[in-house]
Scaffold this active site. Structure first.
Site, PDB file in Angstrom:
ATOM      1  N   LYS A  34      31.492  -1.043   3.029  1.00 16.18           N
ATOM      2  CA  LYS A  34      31.661  -0.996   4.665  1.00 16.18           C
ATOM      3  C   LYS A  34      32.451  -1.870   4.872  1.00 16.18           C
ATOM      4  CE  LYS A  34      28.974  -1.821   8.500  1.00 16.18           C
ATOM      5  NZ  LYS A  34      27.454  -2.196   9.051  1.00 16.18           N
ATOM      6  N   SER A  77       0.825  -1.280   0.159  1.00 13.70           N
ATOM      7  CA  SER A  77      -0.053   0.108   0.180  1.00 13.70           C
ATOM      8  C   SER A  77       0.961   1.276  -0.026  1.00 13.70           C
ATOM      9  CB  SER A  77      -0.823   0.167   1.324  1.00 13.70           C
ATOM     10  OG  SER A  77      -1.468   1.482   1.516  1.00 13.70           O
ATOM     11  N   ILE A 125      18.705  -6.610   7.877  1.00 12.98           N
ATOM     12  CA  ILE A 125      18.644  -6.964   6.385  1.00 12.98           C
ATOM     13  C   ILE A 125      19.261  -8.461   5.965  1.00 12.98           C
ATOM     14  CG2 ILE A 125      19.485  -6.411   3.958  1.00 12.98           C
ATOM     15  CD1 ILE A 125      18.815  -3.499   4.555  1.00 12.98           C
TER      16      ILE A 125
HETATM   17  C1  FAD Z   1      16.162   3.112  13.437  1.00 11.92           C
HETATM   18  C2  FAD Z   1      16.255   1.849  12.590  1.00 11.92           C
HETATM   19  C3  FAD Z   1      17.471   1.667  11.778  1.00 11.92           C
HETATM   20  C4  FAD Z   1      17.602   0.501  11.197  1.00 11.92           C
HETATM   21  N1  FAD Z   1      18.983   0.416  10.484  1.00 11.92           N
HETATM   22  C5  FAD Z   1      19.161  -0.632   9.842  1.00 11.92           C
HETATM   23  C6  FAD Z   1      20.465  -0.949   9.114  1.00 11.92           C
HETATM   24  O1  FAD Z   1      21.226  -0.215   9.217  1.00 11.92           O
HETATM   25  N2  FAD Z   1      20.810  -2.084   8.506  1.00 11.92           N
HETATM   26  C7  FAD Z   1      19.756  -3.134   8.552  1.00 11.92           C
HETATM   27  O2  FAD Z   1      19.950  -4.092   8.092  1.00 11.92           O
HETATM   28  N3  FAD Z   1      18.526  -2.712   8.929  1.00 11.92           N
HETATM   29  C8  FAD Z   1      18.281  -1.649   9.729  1.00 11.92           C
HETATM   30  N4  FAD Z   1      16.943  -1.618  10.002  1.00 11.92           N
HETATM   31  C9  FAD Z   1      16.022  -2.234   9.807  1.00 11.92           C
HETATM   32  C10 FAD Z   1      15.443  -1.964   8.497  1.00 11.92           C
HETATM   33  O3  FAD Z   1      14.855  -0.862   8.289  1.00 11.92           O
HETATM   34  C11 FAD Z   1      14.309  -3.274   8.035  1.00 11.92           C
HETATM   35  O4  FAD Z   1      14.688  -4.665   8.250  1.00 11.92           O
HETATM   36  C12 FAD Z   1      13.917  -3.064   6.615  1.00 11.92           C
HETATM   37  O5  FAD Z   1      13.543  -1.960   6.237  1.00 11.92           O
HETATM   38  C13 FAD Z   1      12.824  -4.193   6.423  1.00 11.92           C
HETATM   39  O6  FAD Z   1      11.596  -3.693   6.721  1.00 11.92           O
HETATM   40  P1  FAD Z   1      10.221  -4.113   6.306  1.00 11.92           P
HETATM   41  O7  FAD Z   1      10.318  -4.334   4.892  1.00 11.92           O
HETATM   42  O8  FAD Z   1      10.210  -5.619   7.260  1.00 11.92           O
HETATM   43  O9  FAD Z   1       9.147  -3.425   6.794  1.00 11.92           O
HETATM   44  P2  FAD Z   1       8.512  -1.928   6.434  1.00 11.92           P
HETATM   45  O10 FAD Z   1       9.653  -1.259   5.749  1.00 11.92           O
HETATM   46  O11 FAD Z   1       7.883  -1.204   7.374  1.00 11.92           O
HETATM   47  O12 FAD Z   1       7.673  -2.354   5.131  1.00 11.92           O
HETATM   48  C14 FAD Z   1       6.248  -2.723   5.490  1.00 11.92           C
HETATM   49  C15 FAD Z   1       5.489  -2.955   4.166  1.00 11.92           C
HETATM   50  O13 FAD Z   1       4.199  -3.650   4.472  1.00 11.92           O
HETATM   51  C16 FAD Z   1       3.270  -2.914   3.648  1.00 11.92           C
HETATM   52  N5  FAD Z   1       1.969  -3.066   4.442  1.00 11.92           N
HETATM   53  C17 FAD Z   1       1.907  -2.816   5.739  1.00 11.92           C
HETATM   54  N6  FAD Z   1       0.482  -2.803   6.102  1.00 11.92           N
HETATM   55  C18 FAD Z   1      -0.210  -3.045   4.963  1.00 11.92           C
HETATM   56  C19 FAD Z   1      -1.698  -3.314   4.697  1.00 11.92           C
HETATM   57  N7  FAD Z   1      -2.438  -3.091   5.721  1.00 11.92           N
HETATM   58  N8  FAD Z   1      -2.048  -3.323   3.606  1.00 11.92           N
HETATM   59  C20 FAD Z   1      -0.855  -3.548   2.456  1.00 11.92           C
HETATM   60  N9  FAD Z   1       0.407  -3.341   2.787  1.00 11.92           N
HETATM   61  C21 FAD Z   1       0.813  -2.929   3.990  1.00 11.92           C
HETATM   62  C22 FAD Z   1       3.745  -1.290   3.727  1.00 11.92           C
HETATM   63  O14 FAD Z   1       2.926  -0.659   2.644  1.00 11.92           O
HETATM   64  C23 FAD Z   1       4.962  -1.614   3.480  1.00 11.92           C
HETATM   65  O15 FAD Z   1       5.352  -1.756   1.981  1.00 11.92           O
HETATM   66  C24 FAD Z   1      16.814  -0.309  10.972  1.00 11.92           C
HETATM   67  C25 FAD Z   1      15.459  -0.049  11.277  1.00 11.92           C
HETATM   68  C26 FAD Z   1      15.103   0.847  12.321  1.00 11.92           C
HETATM   69  C27 FAD Z   1      13.876   1.036  13.039  1.00 11.92           C
END
Ligand code: FAD
Length: 512
Positions: free
Chosen positions: A84, A45, A351
């Site tokens: 890195k 979304s 990641i």
């Molecule tokens: C402060 C901070 C620093 C970080 N630094 C690092 C780093 O340096 N190195 C590293 O490896 N990781 C880091 N991370 C972690 C990294 O950001 C995440 O592991 C990575 O971004 C993966 O996120 P994700 O895809 O799981 O979730 P998100 O990025 O939150 O994506 C979630 C997805 O789900 C979708 N979604 C949610 N609900 C719905 C719904 N109801 N309907 C449809 N779609 C929906 C959203 O649209 C989005 O596309 C960090 C995290 C934080 C909080």
């Protein structure tokens, strides 16, 4: 018969880093001559933002890129990546203290023993103060040099590894192009419902806000912290590790580069947490990870702004609970990414946990019977991996010598998990580092953090006492000189990104 039970469609929920990494890896794995042999749909979304601050990685990311078919030069250009070589820790043992956790070893094996054990002996005898001169990535970082290691194992220039720092949003965008090119179908829309089979309890589809239903057999929950399916529907539970890792908030922003980008992430300890600095080709990603028990959001933001100066983007506040999903895979839902857990980003491990979750899923790929043996093996591996990373991160806090805040006192006085307590005692006794199943960091990484924080073995293994002390000291000198000479032959880090874009020093943009 087996073929009849094969999955007919996979649905990935979420299009952040986790969603697109999963989509591209699965698409590559199920790509046949006539297209995908297993249809894959990704639902995301645009109205729900991604976290998008994951910018630093650890070396296995290179394997991921190679597996999905991303060429390094093209990847570096597309994501504005820098190299890195490790993490540069400042102030963890008090103001002015510094050590580097480099991705590489501290010298070769000698007489069947890792060279670090000889260094422990030299330290115990008062001959050296630090192991840095025997860490090639550390020397390269200090001189802002970088080139990928050479393949010839006889060369000292093969003794290190590297990862990337990149724009996570651009990475997801690049992976989307790759996955869609392989046949993944992207559906835009907000998921509002998840119908389930009344008998089995398995999810049968996801309903979008426009009323359409996307059916599937296997659902991969990449919906971020909210864990839309794994928690919202399957109620898999969450194990909270805040008592060991009290940081629960962060504020992130970007700011201009003030010089050539360094091949490292910097982590500076602060009164109520720590601050990160990740240089990309065109800007710096920065932030402050802190504990809401020991500072306020406003104070944390003021502290951060005081350290970095005028930002290029609005500050992005984030909240989290360090821990892991009790069952990363439940029923026909596998959680990958933040939905499966989060360990604060001190060693940039999220990641990598996504990558290994994908790898484990491909190894244990189910059919429509969802054999409990596969689920159990997945959950065991995932739990172990999270716990090993947790222990590594707790090590940094537990041994930190800061005395300027309640956070640091609490971290020092809270007994570490048993698995870590054993590692610490063994290291203090003999410098022995006993890796467990599913560790993400190797022995020399542990050694870098222990010794960087001032914890050395009382005695090295007696096996390194067989040669005379002067002979070991002489060999150490020769090795140190060899490493220094090798480092001097490596080009400047900037040669890794010859097409570096104009630094974003002048144009200040605000997030909408
Ligand atoms: C402060 C901070 C620093 C970080 N630094 C690092 C780093 O340096 N190195 C590293 O490896 N990781 C880091 N991370 C972690 C990294 O950001 C995440 O592991 C990575 O971004 C993966 O996120 P994700 O895809 O799981 O979730 P998100 O990025 O939150 O994506 C979630 C997805 O789900 C979708 N979604 C949610 N609900 C719905 C719904 N109801 N309907 C449809 N779609 C929906 C959203 O649209 C989005 O596309 C960090 C995290 C934080 C909080």
């Amino acid at each position: 018969m087996a073929q009849e039970r094969a999955l007919r469609r996979v649905v990935i929920v979420g299009g952040g880093t986790a969603g697109w990494m999963t989509a591209s890896a699965l698409a590559r794995a199920f790509s046949g001559p006539a297209g995908l042999t297993l249809p894959i749909t990704l639902v995301e979304s645009d109205a729900i933002a991604t976290v998008g601050v994951g910018e630093a990685t650890i070396p296995p990311i290179r394997q991921f890129n190679a597996t999905v078919g991303l060429d390094e030069a093209e990847f570096v250009r597309a994501t504005k990546a820098t190299a890195k070589l490790g993490v540069d820790f400042h102030d963890w043992s008090g103001p002015g203290s510094n050590y580097f956790h480099g991705f590489g070893d501290y010298g070769p094996m000698v007489r069947g023993q890792a060279w670090r054990q000889y260094l422990f002996r030299l330290h115990a005898e008062g001959r050296i103060e630090t192991m840095e001169p025997w860490s090639l990535p550390t020397i390269l970082f200090r001189q802002n040099r970088f080139a990928p290691p050479v393949a010839d194992p006889r060369s000292v220039l093969s003794s290190y590894s590297y990862a990337y720092q990149f724009d996570a949003g651009l990475f997801a965008r690049r992976l989307r192009v790759l996955a869609e090119g392989l046949g993944v179908v992207r559906r835009e829309g907000r998921i509002v419902d998840c119908p389930r089979d009344p008998e089995s309890g398995l999810i049968t589809g996801v309903t979008l806000d426009d009323g359409s239903l996307i059916e599937g057999d296997l659902f991969i929950d990449c919906s971020g912290f909210r864990g839309l399916l794994i928690e919202g529907v399957m109620q898999a539970g969450y194990e909270d590790w805040t008592r060991w890792l009290p940081c629960d908030r962060a504020v992130a922003l970007t700011y201009p580069l003030s010089g050539p980008p360094e091949p490292c992430t910097r982590a500076t300890a602060r009164k109520a947490g720590w601050q990160w600095r990740i240089p990309l080709q065109h800007r710096i990603g920065g932030g402050y990870v802190y504990s809401s028990a020991f500072t306020s959001d406003q104070e944390a933001l003021d502290d951060l702004l005081g350290m970095v100066g005028p930002p290029l983007t609005d500050p992005n506040p984030l909240r989290f609970t360090t821990g892991r999903r009790r069952e990363a895979w439940k029923g026909n839902v596998v959680s990958i990414g933040l939905s499966s857990g989060f360990i604060e980003p001190l060693e940039s491990t999220s990641i990598n946990l996504i990558q290994s979750g994908i790898g484990r899923l491909l190894e244990l790929f189910p059919d429509r019977d969802f054999d409990p043996a596969l689920v159990a093996a997945y959950n065991k591996g995932s739990a172990q991996e999270y716990e090993r990373v947790r222990d590594f991160i707790v090590l940094h806090y537990h041994l930190a010598g800061r005395t300027d805040g309640e956070l640091w006192r609490q971290c020092r006085e809270t007994a570490p998990p048993d698995s870590l307590a054993e590692k610490i005692e063994l290291f203090k006794a003999r410098g022995e580092i006993r890796l467990l199943e599913n560790e993400s960091f190797r022995e020399d990484s542990w050694a870098a953090v222990f010794t960087g924080l001032g914890v050395w073995p009382r005695r090295a293994t007696p096996l390194v006492e067989v040669p005379g002390l002067d002979e070991v000291a002489h060999q150490a000198e020769r090795l140190r000189d060899l490493i220094a000479r090798a480092a001097a032959s490596v080009p400047a880090h900037s040669s890794f990104f010859p097409d570096r874009p104009q630094a974003a020093a002048t144009s200040r943009t605000r997030a909408p």
